[in-house]
Scaffold this active site. Structure first.
Site, PDB file in Angstrom:
ATOM      1  N   ARG A  84      24.935  17.759  76.035  1.00 21.44           N
ATOM      2  CA  ARG A  84      25.703  17.165  74.925  1.00 21.44           C
ATOM      3  C   ARG A  84      25.164  17.424  73.524  1.00 21.44           C
ATOM      4  O   ARG A  84      25.740  16.925  72.552  1.00 21.44           O
ATOM      5  CB  ARG A  84      25.820  15.644  75.124  1.00 21.44           C
ATOM      6  CG  ARG A  84      26.349  15.192  76.474  1.00 21.44           C
ATOM      7  CD  ARG A  84      27.714  15.738  76.779  1.00 21.44           C
ATOM      8  NE  ARG A  84      28.320  15.100  77.947  1.00 21.44           N
ATOM      9  CZ  ARG A  84      29.358  15.580  78.603  1.00 21.44           C
ATOM     10  NH1 ARG A  84      29.923  16.718  78.214  1.00 21.44           N
ATOM     11  NH2 ARG A  84      29.853  14.935  79.636  1.00 21.44           N
TER      12      ARG A  84
ATOM     13  N   ASN B 223      30.128  23.265  76.322  1.00 18.69           N
ATOM     14  CA  ASN B 223      31.093  22.400  75.633  1.00 18.69           C
ATOM     15  C   ASN B 223      30.345  21.507  74.646  1.00 18.69           C
ATOM     16  O   ASN B 223      30.089  20.334  74.872  1.00 18.69           O
ATOM     17  CB  ASN B 223      31.944  21.604  76.619  1.00 18.69           C
ATOM     18  CG  ASN B 223      31.170  20.963  77.732  1.00 18.69           C
ATOM     19  OD1 ASN B 223      29.980  21.231  77.921  1.00 18.69           O
ATOM     20  ND2 ASN B 223      31.828  20.098  78.478  1.00 18.69           N
TER      21      ASN B 223
ATOM     22  N   ASN C  29      35.699  15.811  87.192  1.00 20.14           N
ATOM     23  CA  ASN C  29      36.603  16.949  87.297  1.00 20.14           C
ATOM     24  C   ASN C  29      35.847  18.177  87.775  1.00 20.14           C
ATOM     25  O   ASN C  29      34.921  18.608  87.105  1.00 20.14           O
ATOM     26  CB  ASN C  29      37.245  17.240  85.936  1.00 20.14           C
ATOM     27  CG  ASN C  29      38.384  18.232  86.036  1.00 20.14           C
ATOM     28  OD1 ASN C  29      38.992  18.374  87.089  1.00 20.14           O
ATOM     29  ND2 ASN C  29      38.658  18.916  84.950  1.00 20.14           N
TER      30      ASN C  29
ATOM     31  N   ASP D  93      26.410  19.169  88.024  1.00 19.59           N
ATOM     32  CA  ASP D  93      27.430  18.948  86.991  1.00 19.59           C
ATOM     33  C   ASP D  93      27.135  17.633  86.259  1.00 19.59           C
ATOM     34  O   ASP D  93      28.026  16.832  85.987  1.00 19.59           O
ATOM     35  CB  ASP D  93      28.837  18.947  87.586  1.00 19.59           C
ATOM     36  CG  ASP D  93      29.936  19.043  86.524  1.00 19.59           C
ATOM     37  OD1 ASP D  93      29.605  19.230  85.334  1.00 19.59           O
ATOM     38  OD2 ASP D  93      31.120  18.919  86.886  1.00 19.59           O
TER      39      ASP D  93
END
Length: 423
Positions: free
Chosen positions: A65, A95, A277, A304
């Site tokens: 993050r 991301n 997800n 993940d």
């Protein structure tokens, strides 16, 4: 300089086998491994009697993050969580903000890694600029600064873009790691389109949204010769497609996550800690994944690890953010749920956490003379209850909270330096 260590009498996983051995670490390097070694006078002696000793775990798929959302996780807290779970190498997904889609943006992330990481954190570059699917990044300029290329969090939707990406990756000798998800098949879903979904009035994500894009990518991979890695597979169809592609010589590797191996839609609760997800699928999918792990179709287990704030995970299945944490629970839940129940061997589990992921990405490191002393010591006899309040990660959302498990990390060593030690 790292202190010299003499790890005495452990059950050592080396070259695919478990055997009682000693390990000598000098100046951060494994200088000897074998039975009945002699400890140097200046070495710190670690009594590993009753402990499992392995090369440090490697996770190909984490979200730290930072830069972008340090309130969810930072490089410092994420790498500490990884060390707590026995990991000495992790690969951080792109991301982020800024997205690592250029050498300049990769440098922003690398500076944070250099400052805050207690283990090896290897960044991904994105496949497309901004992870938006529109323009391909400059692979040649970025390949020396990242471990692989992925738009993780979103699949590359256009066939033509994925073809171009694979052609360029093949030219540059890079790896494409794909989050496979066909957006046209999602229909606003957020859990698996199965029994629980229908019984509780939720909107479902069909299995085809994953395996259909894997099918496309495997055809493109066969055409281009690209090195292709499939992230977090969750369906039986995905396993079979990859199994057949490997048999035909396609250069494909893949990973799945602990939650897909141990849980299915039958364990769902109306709680955000069960939302990720891809979603938890059917019991048949779980069985296919275990079989794929056992026979080597699945190369690696990746967590993940995807932390969010408590508020973002407090909105139930429909409203919560996608993602759970996993670095600090991976070994104990897998050891308890798969090894202690006889589903897979301990050796196969360790392979999927150590050598398997490193081979998939061509990363250095194994428990042998001359290698960096990246090691984990585990008390496999230790029984305890998982409590997310004990996590080093900022994220606390895990479906394994409260599970009674066996196998607790006693110490993690990075280049001869202890980066985690149980109290």
């Amino acid at each position: 300089m790292a202190a010299n260590l003499f790890i005495k009498g452990g059950r050592v996983f080396r070259n695919g086998e478990l055997r009682r051995e000693d390990i000598l670490v000098e100046d951060g390097i494994i200088s000897a491994a074998g039975p009945s070694l002699t400890a140097p006078a200046d070495a710190e002696i670690i009594d590993a009697e009753g402990l499992l000793v392995s090369y440090g775990f490697c996770d190909l798929h984490v979200h730290f993050r930072e830069p972008g959302n340090p309130e969810k996780e930072t490089i410092r807290t994420g790498s500490a969580a990884a060390a707590h779970g026995g990991y000495t190498t992790v690969c951080a997904m792109p991301n982020l903000s800024p997205v690592p889609d250029s050498p300049e943006h990769l440098a922003v992330e690398q500076a944070l890694i250099d400052e805050g990481a207690c283990i090896d954190v290897l960044p991904y570059g994105s496949i497309t600029e901004g992870r938006k699917g529109g323009e391909l990044v400059d692979f040649a300029a970025m390949k020396g600064s990242c471990v692989a290329f992925s738009d993780d969090g979103s699949g590359v939707q256009a066939d033509s873009m994925m073809l171009r990406a694979m052609e360029e990756a093949a030219r540059q000798g890079c790896i494409i790691a794909a989050h496979c998800e066909d957006n046209s098949l999602l229909n606003g879903g957020y859990i698996h389109d199965g029994r629980y979904c229908a019984a509780h009035g939720h909107r479902g994500i069909c299995s085809e949204s994953e395996w259909r894009q894997i099918e496309r990518d495997l055809e493109l991979c066969a055409e281009t010769g690209c090195r292709y890695h499939v992230c977090h597979i969750s369906t039986k169809e995905s396993v079979e497609l990859i199994r057949k592609a490997k048999a035909s010589g396609v250069r494909v590797t893949c990973e799945t996550a602990p939650h897909y191996l141990l849980l299915c839609e039958d364990e769902l609760q109306e709680d955000g800690r069960f939302k990720m997800n891809p979603p938890l699928r059917s019991a048949d999918d779980r069985e296919a994944l275990i079989a794929g792990l056992a026979d080597g179709t699945i190369d690696a287990i990746a967590t993940d690890h995807a932390p969010h704030t408590a508020e973002q995970k407090s909105r139930g299945l429909e409203g919560s953010a996608m993602g759970i944490v996993g670095l600090e629970t991976a070994f104990p839940v897998l050891y308890t749920g798969l090894v202690c129940t006889g589903r897979i061997s301990l050796e196969r589990l360790l392979e999927a956490l150590t050598d398997g992921p490193r081979k998939a990405f061509g990363l250095q490191g194994r428990l042998e003379q001359g290698a960096a002393a990246d090691l984990v010591l585990i008390d496999t006899g230790k029984t305890y209850r998982i409590d997310s309040r004990d996590f080093f990660s900022k994220g606390k959302a895990t479906p394994f909270d409260g599970w009674e498990v066996r196998g607790k990390v006693a110490r993690t060593v990075k280049r001869g330096k202890t980066v985690y030690k149980a109290e």
